[in-house]
Design a protein around this motif. Structure first.
Motif, short mmCIF file in Angstrom:
data_model
loop_
_atom_site.label_atom_id
_atom_site.label_comp_id
_atom_site.label_asym_id
_atom_site.label_seq_id
_atom_site.Cartn_x
_atom_site.Cartn_y
_atom_site.Cartn_z
N THR A 60 -1.46 13.99 -16.68
CA THR A 60 -2.74 13.27 -16.67
C THR A 60 -2.53 11.84 -16.19
O THR A 60 -3.35 11.30 -15.44
N ARG A 61 -1.44 11.23 -16.59
CA ARG A 61 -1.10 9.88 -16.12
C ARG A 61 -0.98 9.89 -14.59
O ARG A 61 -1.53 9.02 -13.91
N THR A 62 -0.29 10.88 -14.06
CA THR A 62 -0.12 11.01 -12.61
C THR A 62 -1.48 11.16 -11.93
O THR A 62 -1.73 10.55 -10.88
N HIS A 63 -2.35 11.94 -12.52
CA HIS A 63 -3.70 12.13 -11.99
C HIS A 63 -4.44 10.79 -11.92
O HIS A 63 -5.05 10.46 -10.91
N HIS A 64 -4.41 10.03 -13.00
CA HIS A 64 -5.09 8.73 -13.03
C HIS A 64 -4.51 7.78 -11.99
O HIS A 64 -5.26 7.05 -11.32
N MET A 65 -3.20 7.78 -11.83
CA MET A 65 -2.58 6.91 -10.83
C MET A 65 -3.00 7.32 -9.42
O MET A 65 -3.25 6.47 -8.56
N ARG A 66 -3.12 8.61 -9.18
CA ARG A 66 -3.56 9.10 -7.87
C ARG A 66 -4.99 8.64 -7.57
O ARG A 66 -5.29 8.19 -6.47
N ILE A 67 -5.86 8.73 -8.56
CA ILE A 67 -7.25 8.30 -8.39
C ILE A 67 -7.29 6.81 -8.04
O ILE A 67 -8.02 6.39 -7.12
N LEU A 68 -6.52 6.01 -8.75
CA LEU A 68 -6.49 4.57 -8.47
C LEU A 68 -5.95 4.28 -7.07
O LEU A 68 -6.48 3.43 -6.35
N ARG A 69 -4.91 5.01 -6.67
CA ARG A 69 -4.32 4.80 -5.35
C ARG A 69 -5.29 5.22 -4.25
O ARG A 69 -5.51 4.48 -3.30
N GLU A 70 -5.87 6.39 -4.39
CA GLU A 70 -6.78 6.89 -3.36
C GLU A 70 -8.05 6.05 -3.23
O GLU A 70 -8.64 5.97 -2.16
N ALA A 71 -8.46 5.40 -4.33
CA ALA A 71 -9.64 4.53 -4.29
C ALA A 71 -9.32 3.17 -3.67
O ALA A 71 -10.21 2.41 -3.36
N GLY A 72 -8.03 2.86 -3.54
CA GLY A 72 -7.63 1.58 -2.97
C GLY A 72 -7.46 0.49 -4.01
O GLY A 72 -7.37 -0.69 -3.66
N VAL A 73 -7.38 0.86 -5.28
CA VAL A 73 -7.23 -0.12 -6.35
C VAL A 73 -5.77 -0.54 -6.52
O VAL A 73 -5.49 -1.68 -6.86
N VAL A 74 -4.84 0.38 -6.27
CA VAL A 74 -3.41 0.09 -6.41
C VAL A 74 -2.65 0.58 -5.18
O VAL A 74 -3.13 1.42 -4.43
N THR A 75 -1.48 0.02 -5.01
CA THR A 75 -0.51 0.55 -4.05
C THR A 75 0.67 1.06 -4.86
O THR A 75 0.93 0.59 -5.97
N MET A 76 1.39 2.00 -4.28
CA MET A 76 2.60 2.53 -4.92
C MET A 76 3.74 2.44 -3.93
O MET A 76 3.55 2.68 -2.74
N ARG A 77 4.90 2.06 -4.45
CA ARG A 77 6.10 2.03 -3.62
C ARG A 77 7.24 2.67 -4.41
O ARG A 77 7.26 2.65 -5.63
N ALA A 78 8.15 3.26 -3.67
CA ALA A 78 9.30 3.91 -4.29
C ALA A 78 10.39 2.88 -4.54
O ALA A 78 10.66 2.03 -3.69
N GLU A 79 10.97 2.95 -5.71
CA GLU A 79 12.18 2.18 -6.06
C GLU A 79 13.12 3.16 -6.71
O GLU A 79 13.01 3.43 -7.91
#
Length: 108
Positions: A60-79
Motif C-alpha cells: 500500500t505504501r508503494t501504491h501511495h508513492m506511485r500515485i504521488l509520483r505519477e501526479a507530479g508531486v514527488v520525484t524518485m531516484r535510485a540510491e
C-alpha cells in the motif's frame, strides 16, 4: 502511444507541463499521501520510501508513492537498492503558487 510514453520506465515522472491540478489535488487529498508529503517537505534531500512511519502495508505504501509520483508531486531516484523520494516543491510552486503551502499549513 507517444514516443515519450514508449520509453518511460517504471519510475518516470511527468514533465512540469504535464502536471495537472486535478491529479495533484487527488494525490494530496488522501490522508496517508498527505502524511508522506508533510514528511518530505521537511527533508530537503528526500527520504527513502520506508522512512516515513505509516499505518499501511508495504504494498500500500508503494501504491501511495506511485500515485504521488505519477501526479507530479514527488520525484524518485535510485540510491543503491533504495528509492529516495523528493517533493517537487519548485515545480508545484511555479505551477500552482501557494497551493503546497496552504496544504502543508492546514491543521491536521
Amino acid at each position: 502511444m507517444s514516443p515519450r510514453a514508449a520509453v518511460q520506465t517504471a519510475h518516470s515522472h511527468p514533465e512540469p507541463a504535464e502536471i495537472r491540478i486535478e491529479q495533484v489535488l487527488q494525490a494530496l487529498g488522501d490522508p496517508v499521501r498527505l502524511q508522506i508529503v508533510r514528511a518530505l517537505a521537511l527533508a530537503t534531500d528526500g527520504l527513502a520510501c520506508g522512512a516515513v512511519p505509516l499505518p499501511v502495508t508495504n504494498s500500500t505504501r508503494t501504491h501511495h508513492m506511485r500515485i504521488l509520483r505519477e501526479a507530479g508531486v514527488v520525484t524518485m531516484r535510485a540510491e543503491g537498492t533504495r528509492r529516495i523520494s523528493t517533493l517537487r516543491r519548485a515545480d508545484l510552486d511555479t505551477l500552482y503558487p501557494g497551493l503546497l503551502d496552504a496544504v502543508l499549513d492546514a491543521p491536521h
